[in-house]
Design a protein around this motif. Structure first.
Motif, PDB file in Angstrom:
ATOM      1  N   ALA A  71     -53.761 -10.463 -28.344  1.00  0.00           N
ATOM      2  CA  ALA A  71     -52.796 -10.188 -27.278  1.00  0.00           C
ATOM      3  C   ALA A  71     -51.816 -11.335 -27.084  1.00  0.00           C
ATOM      4  CB  ALA A  71     -53.534  -9.910 -25.970  1.00  0.00           C
ATOM      5  N   TYR A 280     -44.760   1.597 -24.392  1.00  0.00           N
ATOM      6  CA  TYR A 280     -45.648   0.448 -24.211  1.00  0.00           C
ATOM      7  C   TYR A 280     -46.840   0.824 -23.330  1.00  0.00           C
ATOM      8  CZ  TYR A 280     -42.063  -2.563 -26.266  1.00  0.00           C
ATOM      9  OH  TYR A 280     -41.167  -3.152 -27.123  1.00  0.00           O
ATOM     10  N   SER A 283     -49.160   2.645 -25.409  1.00  0.00           N
ATOM     11  CA  SER A 283     -49.836   1.718 -26.325  1.00  0.00           C
ATOM     12  C   SER A 283     -51.030   1.066 -25.643  1.00  0.00           C
ATOM     13  CB  SER A 283     -48.858   0.642 -26.794  1.00  0.00           C
ATOM     14  OG  SER A 283     -47.726   1.198 -27.407  1.00  0.00           O
ATOM     15  N   PHE A 284     -50.835   0.622 -24.396  1.00  0.00           N
ATOM     16  CA  PHE A 284     -51.933   0.034 -23.631  1.00  0.00           C
ATOM     17  C   PHE A 284     -53.072   1.037 -23.472  1.00  0.00           C
ATOM     18  CE2 PHE A 284     -54.145  -0.615 -19.634  1.00  0.00           C
ATOM     19  CZ  PHE A 284     -54.451  -1.974 -19.656  1.00  0.00           C
ATOM     20  N   THR A 288     -57.110   1.122 -25.014  1.00  0.00           N
ATOM     21  CA  THR A 288     -58.352   1.249 -24.249  1.00  0.00           C
ATOM     22  C   THR A 288     -59.292   2.273 -24.877  1.00  0.00           C
ATOM     23  OG1 THR A 288     -57.471   2.952 -22.759  1.00  0.00           O
ATOM     24  CG2 THR A 288     -57.130   0.662 -22.129  1.00  0.00           C
ATOM     25  N   THR A 414     -49.169  -6.065 -28.613  1.00  0.00           N
ATOM     26  CA  THR A 414     -49.778  -6.799 -27.503  1.00  0.00           C
ATOM     27  C   THR A 414     -50.321  -5.834 -26.467  1.00  0.00           C
ATOM     28  OG1 THR A 414     -48.303  -8.691 -27.814  1.00  0.00           O
ATOM     29  CG2 THR A 414     -49.362  -8.472 -25.666  1.00  0.00           C
ATOM     30  N   ALA A 415     -49.517  -4.832 -26.099  1.00  0.00           N
ATOM     31  CA  ALA A 415     -49.963  -3.847 -25.118  1.00  0.00           C
ATOM     32  C   ALA A 415     -51.217  -3.129 -25.597  1.00  0.00           C
ATOM     33  CB  ALA A 415     -48.838  -2.841 -24.848  1.00  0.00           C
ATOM     34  N   LYS A 416     -51.243  -2.791 -26.878  1.00  0.00           N
ATOM     35  CA  LYS A 416     -52.391  -2.085 -27.445  1.00  0.00           C
ATOM     36  C   LYS A 416     -53.639  -2.957 -27.434  1.00  0.00           C
ATOM     37  CE  LYS A 416     -52.289  -1.340 -31.826  1.00  0.00           C
ATOM     38  NZ  LYS A 416     -51.849  -0.846 -33.150  1.00  0.00           N
ATOM     39  N   VAL A 418     -54.146  -5.724 -25.565  1.00  0.00           N
ATOM     40  CA  VAL A 418     -54.541  -6.021 -24.184  1.00  0.00           C
ATOM     41  C   VAL A 418     -55.330  -4.839 -23.616  1.00  0.00           C
ATOM     42  CG1 VAL A 418     -53.698  -6.323 -21.826  1.00  0.00           C
ATOM     43  CG2 VAL A 418     -52.724  -7.675 -23.677  1.00  0.00           C
ATOM     44  N   GLY A 419     -54.870  -3.629 -23.896  1.00  0.00           N
ATOM     45  CA  GLY A 419     -55.607  -2.449 -23.448  1.00  0.00           C
ATOM     46  C   GLY A 419     -57.021  -2.436 -23.995  1.00  0.00           C
TER      47      GLY A 419
END
Length: 476
Positions: A71, A280, A283-284, A288, A414-416, A418-419
């Motif tokens: 991330a 985005y 993506s997050f 998850t 990054t969003a993916k 971080v999720g």
């Protein structure tokens, strides 16, 4: 606000065109290896936990540590790549990956394993750096085809990695011995990147936002630690509340810094565009469901039903074959994604992907007593994942400024990640909280709770796709 080095035009015909075609092949090899490494780890997790004496809840940190490092490293490497050359940063990323892979293979303790996984974080930066490079070297049509090939290689590698891990485990006496194989492969990738890949020619100006990188690292680390340790320490314990307070203050400061600096590590103003923000957000949410649930799935199918009342007691090879349909369908879906884009567009494909994943997880909640039920679910969810992974980069590339390609794609990754890291911490907390009395073994309710979370976020992926605004003009 960018300068171009004095070379031939992007996608120019002649000797350079042949060279670029070869380069795409080399980068596909790197992504294939990256996918295999990513696919092998979940398959081997249950045995690694046994060897190192790690419980189900703590095992989530094997993925969470890597995702947390990713991330931060993805936007940082993306920005540095835009400024100093994508090949140069590819070299650094591959070297980090090689060192991390060696530590993971050697790891005599859980702590060393986690350090190795952190060093493997830049693995996630490979794809956005490669996308920045091919967009610089190819015309718009060629870049789209190259991106599809890279995503396809990654998804195929991830599915192949599961089977490779299982087959190698049958032939090699220890799980650590198996892990030395991908460690050696990363050395070969380093040779490819150092000697066979040319440098990109477009450069963005500005400075690196080191303050933003530091604040993001501290904020995410304290947030995830608080989430994962909450069930053990107590949600109202001073240590837990202190971590959440530090996370809130640090992440707030990070947002303020990103809004003030000229060249932020995560361009929040770019992120909130109507053409990009829903992608985005999707993506997050995808992260998850995709990354956060991996550990829970493999732990479930490896659990002995005669002792805990669920699972199939599968070893590494059994896990690999059961999980293979997910990666295989993701790869097949990525191959046909471009044709589907022509029929229903990128937004439609993204919405369809969310619907398919939601259906798959709802089926899993209702039926998880037989292996064939997991196969059906993995076919459905894998198809949705493949469509989402193919649609998101295309939507982002076509909506972002040319000189910001790597950083825009980096925000997506990054969003993916971080999720995935947030979900990993949340799911670790669930698996730790819902256990059989007097043990650390999760109950069936722990797993169904995880799957309900995944079904919910999959529905939200479809909702996000519905509100994506069309760009006024596609970026070339």
């Amino acid at each position: 606000m960018s300068r171009i080095q004095p070379t031939t035009g992007t996608g120019a015909p002649g000797p350079g065109a042949t060279r670029v075609a070869a380069v795409v092949g080399f980068l596909v090899f790197v992504e294939l290896t990256s996918g295999i490494i990513q696919g092998m780890m979940p398959t081997l997790l249950p045995e690694l936990g046994t060897v190192l004496g790690v419980g189900a809840g703590d095992l989530n940190w094997v993925n969470t540590a890597q995702l947390l490092a990713a991330a931060v490293s993805v936007p940082l490497f993306g920005r540095l790549g835009d400024m100093y050359g994508h090949r140069r940063l590819l070299r650094v990323a591959v070297l980090c990956l090689a060192v991390g892979s060696v530590l993971v293979a050697w790891a005599p303790s859980f702590e060393v394993l986690l350090v190795g996984r952190v060093l493997q974080g830049p693995l996630a930066a490979l794809l956005p750096l490669e996308i920045g490079l091919v967009r610089d070297r190819l015309d718009a049509s060629g870049a789209r085809s190259a991106i599809a090939m890279l995503v396809g290689a990654l998804t195929f590698g991830a599915s192949a990695g599961m089977v490779v891990a299982g087959l190698l485990r049958e032939a090699i006496s220890s799980v650590h011995g198996v892990l030395w194989i991908p460690a050696a492969a990363t050395v070969l990738c380093a040779g490819v990147v150092f000697f066979l890949v040319p440098e990109s020619r477009t450069r963005a100006r500005g400075r690196v936002d080191w303050a933003g990188a530091g604040l993001l690292s501290i904020g995410l680390a304290t947030l995830l630690l608080g989430i994962s340790q909450g069930p053990k320490w107590g949600w109202t314990d001073a240590a837990t509340l202190g971590l959440f307070a530090v996370a809130a203050i640090t992440l707030t400061a990070w947002v303020l810094v990103e809004l003030r600096v000229a060249e932020p590590i995560v361009d929040i103003r770019l992120t909130v565009r109507r053409t990009l923000f829903p992608v985005y957000a999707a993506s997050f949410l995808l992260g998850t469901a995709l990354f956060g649930a991996q550990t829970a799935l493999v732990l479930f199918v490896s659990s002995p039903a005669d002792k805990v009342g669920y699972g199939f007691g599968y070893d590494a090879l059994g896990i690999a074959w059961l999980m293979l349909p997910s990666g295989a369908m993701a790869f097949i879906a990525s191959l046909f994604a471009s044709r589907l884009f022509k029929l229903i567009g990128g937004r439609g494909a993204l919405g369809l992907s969310g619907g398919l994943m939601a259906i798959g997880y709802l089926i899993l909640i209702a039926a998880h007593d037989e292996p064939w039920q997991f196969v059906v679910v993995n076919v459905i969810v894998g198809t949705g994942v493949g469509l989402a992974l193919s649609a998101m980069p295309v939507l982002i590339v076509e909506s972002s400024p040319h000189e910001r390609t790597a950083i825009a794609t980096g925000i997506y990754n990054t969003a993916k990640t971080v999720g995935g890291s947030v979900a990993g911490a949340v799911f670790a907390a669930i698996l730790t909280a819902l256990t059989f009395q007097g043990t650390e073994i999760p109950t069936i309710d722990a797993y169904t709770t995880v799957w309900w979370c995944c079904a919910t976020v999959s529905v939200l992926v479809a909702v996000a796709a519905a509100v994506v605004a069309r760009p006024a003009k596609s970026a070339n």
